[in-house]
Design an enzyme around this catalytic site. Structure first.
Site, PDB file in Angstrom:
ATOM      1  N   ALA A   4      -0.705   3.517 -15.128  1.00 20.59           N
ATOM      2  CA  ALA A   4      -0.735   4.978 -15.269  1.00 20.59           C
ATOM      3  C   ALA A   4      -1.420   5.375 -16.579  1.00 20.59           C
ATOM      4  CB  ALA A   4       0.681   5.543 -15.209  1.00 20.59           C
ATOM      5  N   PRO A  18       0.828  -1.221   0.000  1.00 22.86           N
ATOM      6  CA  PRO A  18       0.000   0.000   0.000  1.00 22.86           C
ATOM      7  C   PRO A  18       0.859   1.267   0.000  1.00 22.86           C
ATOM      8  CG  PRO A  18       0.091  -0.937   2.201  1.00 22.86           C
ATOM      9  CD  PRO A  18       0.814  -1.892   1.299  1.00 22.86           C
ATOM     10  N   ARG A  67     -11.806  -0.792  -2.111  1.00 16.46           N
ATOM     11  CA  ARG A  67     -10.599   0.029  -1.952  1.00 16.46           C
ATOM     12  C   ARG A  67     -10.604   1.208  -2.943  1.00 16.46           C
ATOM     13  NH1 ARG A  67      -5.979  -4.499  -1.768  1.00 16.46           N
ATOM     14  NH2 ARG A  67      -7.436  -5.537  -3.159  1.00 16.46           N
ATOM     15  N   CYS A 122      -5.180  -0.378  -7.290  1.00 15.03           N
ATOM     16  CA  CYS A 122      -3.944  -0.185  -8.070  1.00 15.03           C
ATOM     17  C   CYS A 122      -3.717   1.198  -8.637  1.00 15.03           C
ATOM     18  CB  CYS A 122      -3.924  -1.175  -9.224  1.00 15.03           C
ATOM     19  SG  CYS A 122      -3.709  -2.859  -8.686  1.00 15.03           S
TER      20      CYS A 122
HETATM   21  C1  UDX Z   1      -6.632  -2.418 -12.811  1.00 19.83           C
HETATM   22  C2  UDX Z   1      -5.993  -2.798 -14.145  1.00 19.83           C
HETATM   23  O1  UDX Z   1      -7.018  -2.870 -15.159  1.00 19.83           O
HETATM   24  C3  UDX Z   1      -5.262  -4.122 -14.029  1.00 19.83           C
HETATM   25  O2  UDX Z   1      -4.583  -4.425 -15.250  1.00 19.83           O
HETATM   26  C4  UDX Z   1      -4.242  -4.022 -12.898  1.00 19.83           C
HETATM   27  O3  UDX Z   1      -3.561  -5.255 -12.725  1.00 19.83           O
HETATM   28  C5  UDX Z   1      -4.922  -3.623 -11.586  1.00 19.83           C
HETATM   29  O4  UDX Z   1      -5.639  -2.409 -11.785  1.00 19.83           O
HETATM   30  P1  UDX Z   1      -8.821  -3.088 -11.497  1.00 19.83           P
HETATM   31  O5  UDX Z   1      -8.395  -2.091 -10.471  1.00 19.83           O
HETATM   32  O6  UDX Z   1      -9.292  -4.421 -11.045  1.00 19.83           O
HETATM   33  O7  UDX Z   1      -7.630  -3.375 -12.524  1.00 19.83           O
HETATM   34  O8  UDX Z   1     -10.025  -2.441 -12.298  1.00 19.83           O
HETATM   35  P2  UDX Z   1     -10.301  -1.814 -13.731  1.00 19.83           P
HETATM   36  O9  UDX Z   1     -11.300  -2.648 -14.427  1.00 19.83           O
HETATM   37  O10 UDX Z   1      -9.074  -1.468 -14.459  1.00 19.83           O
HETATM   38  O11 UDX Z   1     -11.061  -0.475 -13.297  1.00 19.83           O
HETATM   39  C6  UDX Z   1     -10.437   0.528 -12.515  1.00 19.83           C
HETATM   40  C7  UDX Z   1     -11.393   1.664 -12.263  1.00 19.83           C
HETATM   41  O12 UDX Z   1     -11.660   2.389 -13.464  1.00 19.83           O
HETATM   42  C8  UDX Z   1     -12.764   1.230 -11.727  1.00 19.83           C
HETATM   43  O13 UDX Z   1     -13.165   2.106 -10.696  1.00 19.83           O
HETATM   44  C9  UDX Z   1     -13.674   1.335 -12.947  1.00 19.83           C
HETATM   45  O14 UDX Z   1     -15.022   1.550 -12.605  1.00 19.83           O
HETATM   46  C10 UDX Z   1     -13.060   2.529 -13.645  1.00 19.83           C
HETATM   47  N1  UDX Z   1     -13.344   2.562 -15.099  1.00 19.83           N
HETATM   48  C11 UDX Z   1     -12.836   1.593 -15.929  1.00 19.83           C
HETATM   49  C12 UDX Z   1     -14.094   3.608 -15.620  1.00 19.83           C
HETATM   50  O15 UDX Z   1     -14.537   4.510 -14.874  1.00 19.83           O
HETATM   51  N2  UDX Z   1     -14.322   3.646 -16.972  1.00 19.83           N
HETATM   52  C13 UDX Z   1     -13.833   2.705 -17.833  1.00 19.83           C
HETATM   53  O16 UDX Z   1     -14.064   2.831 -19.061  1.00 19.83           O
HETATM   54  C14 UDX Z   1     -13.071   1.648 -17.300  1.00 19.83           C
HETATM   55  P1  ADP Z   2      -3.127  -7.952  -3.164  1.00 17.82           P
HETATM   56  O1  ADP Z   2      -4.318  -7.183  -3.680  1.00 17.82           O
HETATM   57  O2  ADP Z   2      -1.812  -7.382  -3.656  1.00 17.82           O
HETATM   58  O3  ADP Z   2      -3.216  -9.426  -3.365  1.00 17.82           O
HETATM   59  P2  ADP Z   2      -3.988  -8.256  -0.390  1.00 17.82           P
HETATM   60  O4  ADP Z   2      -3.927  -7.230   0.688  1.00 17.82           O
HETATM   61  O5  ADP Z   2      -5.312  -8.703  -0.896  1.00 17.82           O
HETATM   62  O6  ADP Z   2      -3.084  -7.688  -1.587  1.00 17.82           O
HETATM   63  O7  ADP Z   2      -3.190  -9.577   0.056  1.00 17.82           O
HETATM   64  C1  ADP Z   2      -1.915  -9.599   0.548  1.00 17.82           C
HETATM   65  C2  ADP Z   2      -1.816 -10.709   1.585  1.00 17.82           C
HETATM   66  O8  ADP Z   2      -0.442 -10.863   1.950  1.00 17.82           O
HETATM   67  C3  ADP Z   2      -2.577 -10.461   2.893  1.00 17.82           C
HETATM   68  O9  ADP Z   2      -3.500 -11.518   3.104  1.00 17.82           O
HETATM   69  C4  ADP Z   2      -1.472 -10.451   3.983  1.00 17.82           C
HETATM   70  O10 ADP Z   2      -1.887 -11.061   5.196  1.00 17.82           O
HETATM   71  C5  ADP Z   2      -0.367 -11.269   3.326  1.00 17.82           C
HETATM   72  N1  ADP Z   2       0.976 -11.019   3.856  1.00 17.82           N
HETATM   73  C6  ADP Z   2       1.600  -9.830   4.024  1.00 17.82           C
HETATM   74  N2  ADP Z   2       2.850 -10.012   4.513  1.00 17.82           N
HETATM   75  C7  ADP Z   2       3.036 -11.351   4.649  1.00 17.82           C
HETATM   76  C8  ADP Z   2       4.134 -12.198   5.092  1.00 17.82           C
HETATM   77  N3  ADP Z   2       5.301 -11.679   5.473  1.00 17.82           N
HETATM   78  N4  ADP Z   2       3.944 -13.525   5.100  1.00 17.82           N
HETATM   79  C9  ADP Z   2       2.775 -14.071   4.696  1.00 17.82           C
HETATM   80  N5  ADP Z   2       1.718 -13.343   4.265  1.00 17.82           N
HETATM   81  C10 ADP Z   2       1.835 -12.003   4.236  1.00 17.82           C
END
Ligand code: UDX
Ligand code: ADP
Length: 479
Positions: free
Chosen positions: A229, A98, A350, A280
């Site tokens: 980005a 994060p 998120r 992301c």
């Molecule tokens: C994104 C990337 O697409 C993915 O490749 C990367 O690994 C992680 O981040 P994600 O966050 O799951 O994936 O969602 P995505 O479908 O990309 O949408 C992101 C945001 O953009 C959402 O809030 C969605 O509602 C918004 N969005 C998307 C729009 O507002 N308009 C669009 O046309 C497309």
């Molecule tokens: P992402 O979206 O990148 O998958 P999440 O927050 O959903 O991220 O998941 C990350 C996971 O990694 C969490 O469940 C957390 O408990 C775990 N984690 C973080 N640090 C460690 C560690 N040192 N060993 C094992 N698990 C870990």
């Protein structure tokens, strides 16, 4: 299809949104490889092991089927981190990264404490030759730190060696299984061709070789940030144009279609909305901004930062516009919020645009009835930093008329009960069910004059208007 005799056991550290689905698909596609997903969070591991597949900790269409096929056969979920590392030929690091909330780089840089902890744990427990794969999205040159940690641990009696690869995940939530089964490309960055081949062979079981791109480590790490980005930049671009459409009488959907048919621009990611959310986009751009400043490129940093600033502005703009249309005040007014997830087909909130928009409205003293088919009300309380109240009666005079300005929200089990007694409906997530609402039967439940604010452009305008409701939708001017 090639076989891959060297890699027999995989350990993935982190059973989250990325690690869980990715490993489930690898295990499904490679039944001869034992895949163990480990996490320090016992509750999460228990949920992955739940015999009721509807209780998996991540909701993804198709995930239950894949997990159901592989779990117990060659897919395992465990808290035995050290043991799984010791047994693994390949270790994926898939932990959370994060944005830092305090200290150097707070608000922008990625917090790498979990990645570093993983690297130390691998250094401590690995045996023999281990290929370490960065799956989490990381700042450029993180592999350098991972390598330094792996190299710094005292050599135990048994000789050990490590190779580090970068293999970023491009899956989007809601389509994770489809994206994993049929990726546009798989990116593998590294220095050692043999290690790269080992990983490429695993994906090669179901992905065409020409889709497997091999780069150096830094290009791979940077490509992930750059892809996100660019996608986010498109959204801020179209959302900025949506505001201009509203001011000029143009319609952003027509503009999107007009520009999207230019093959150089393409039609995807041009849907205007309440701003992007998800774990992301914002995090990765801020990370990029931080890196640009770190490497002495402040103008490049400002350029990318503006993508995030525009996104935040869009969210505040929508909340402001709702207040303005409702005679300049929402104090004591009941508003129905349809959708809290950051996009449809996920329970993830998120950075959801709904959070900022609801917070702005609560700040104005609104009473929010929130409906989302997938999001747990406990999560909504956490996001809004406000405990849920009991739903008042739809026609509860004193409560609904209360002008004390005390903000409240409550979860609504269905759309009709959210809308009952409201002055306005805000559509904030594009759930399929919101596209088919019967406005004729919903309109009589609302207090007039009643508004529908469609921030996703999913409602059919003539249905809303013919039901006697006032209608605003993102990116549509008065004509
Ligand atoms: C994104 C990337 O697409 C993915 O490749 C990367 O690994 C992680 O981040 P994600 O966050 O799951 O994936 O969602 P995505 O479908 O990309 O949408 C992101 C945001 O953009 C959402 O809030 C969605 O509602 C918004 N969005 C998307 C729009 O507002 N308009 C669009 O046309 C497309
Ligand atoms: P992402 O979206 O990148 O998958 P999440 O927050 O959903 O991220 O998941 C990350 C996971 O990694 C969490 O469940 C957390 O408990 C775990 N984690 C973080 N640090 C460690 C560690 N040192 N060993 C094992 N698990 C870990």
């Amino acid at each position: 299809m090639s076989s891959n005799p060297n890699i027999q056991t995989i350990c993935c550290i982190g059973a989250g949104y990325v690690g869980g689905p990715t490993m489930a698909v690898i295990a499904d596609r490679c039944p001869d490889i034992q895949v163990t997903v480990v996490d320090i969070n016992q509750a999460r591991i228990d949920a992955w092991n739940d015999s009721d597949l509807s209780k998996l900790p991540v909701y993804e269409p198709g995930l239950d089927v894949v997990v159901g096929r592989a779990r117990g056969r060659n897919l395992h979920f465990s808290t035995g981190v050290d043991e799984a590392i010791a047994n693994a030929d390949m270790v994926f690091i898939s932990v959370n990264t994060p944005t830092k909330t305090k200290g150097l780089g707070a608000g922008q840089a990625s917090d790498l404490r979990w990645v570093e902890a993983c690297a130390r744990q691998v250094a401590k427990s690995a045996k023999g030759h281990t290929i370490v794969v960065e799956k989490s999205t990381l700042p450029v040159r993180t592999a350098e730190a991972v390598k330094a940690i792996l190299a710094s641990v005292d050599q135990p009696s048994e000789p050990r060696s490590f190779e580090v690869l970068s293999n970023p995940e491009f899956l989007a939530e809601g389509t994770a299984i489809r994206d994993l089964d049929n990726p546009d490309r798989v990116l593998i960055g590294g220095e050692d061709p043999a290690a790269i081949n080992e990983l490429a062979d695993i994906y090669g079981r179901w992905v065409d070789q020409e889709k497997i791109l091999r780069t150096n480590l830094w290009s791979s790490e940077l490509s992930k940030l750059t892809a996100n980005a660019f996608l986010a930049q498109r959204l801020s671009s179209i959302n900025s144009v949506a505001a201009l459409c509203e001011a000029t009488g143009a319609d952003v959907r027509e503009v999107s279609r007009a520009i999207g048919t230019d093959s150089r621009i393409g039609p995807k990611f041009l849907q205007a909305g309440p701003g992007f959310g998800g774990s992301c986009f914002q995090k990765d751009i801020l990370n990029l901004v931080y890196l640009c400043r770190h490497f002495g490129l402040p103008d490049v940093a400002d350029y990318w930062e503006s993508v995030v600033l525009l996104n935040t502005w869009q969210q505040h703009r929508i909340a402001r516009l709702v207040v303005q249309k409702l005679f300049g005040t929402v104090t004591g007014k009941r508003l129905a919020i349809l959708g809290f997830a950051f996009k449809a087909d996920t329970n993830d909130t998120r950075e959801a645009p709904a959070i900022r928009i609801c917070q702005d409205l609560l700040e104005e003293g609104a009473q929010l009835a929130i409906h989302d088919p997938r999001v747990d009300p406990v999560q909504i309380s956490r996001d809004l930093k406000l405990t849920a109240s009991h739903a008042p009666e739809a026609d509860a005079g004193p409560t609904r008329g209360s002008l004390s300005g005390e903000a409240t929200w409550w979860p609504s089990p269905d759309v009709a009960s959210a809308i009952n007694g409201s002055d306005a409906v805000l559509i904030l997530t594009e759930w399929q069910q919101y596209k088919q609402l019967d406005w004729r039967s919903l309109a009589p439940l609302m207090r007039k004059p009643a508004w529908v604010f469609d921030a996703r452009g999913v409602a059919e305008p003539k249905d809303v208007v013919s039901a006697g409701l006032k209608f605003w939708r993102v990116g549509e001017g008065d004509g």
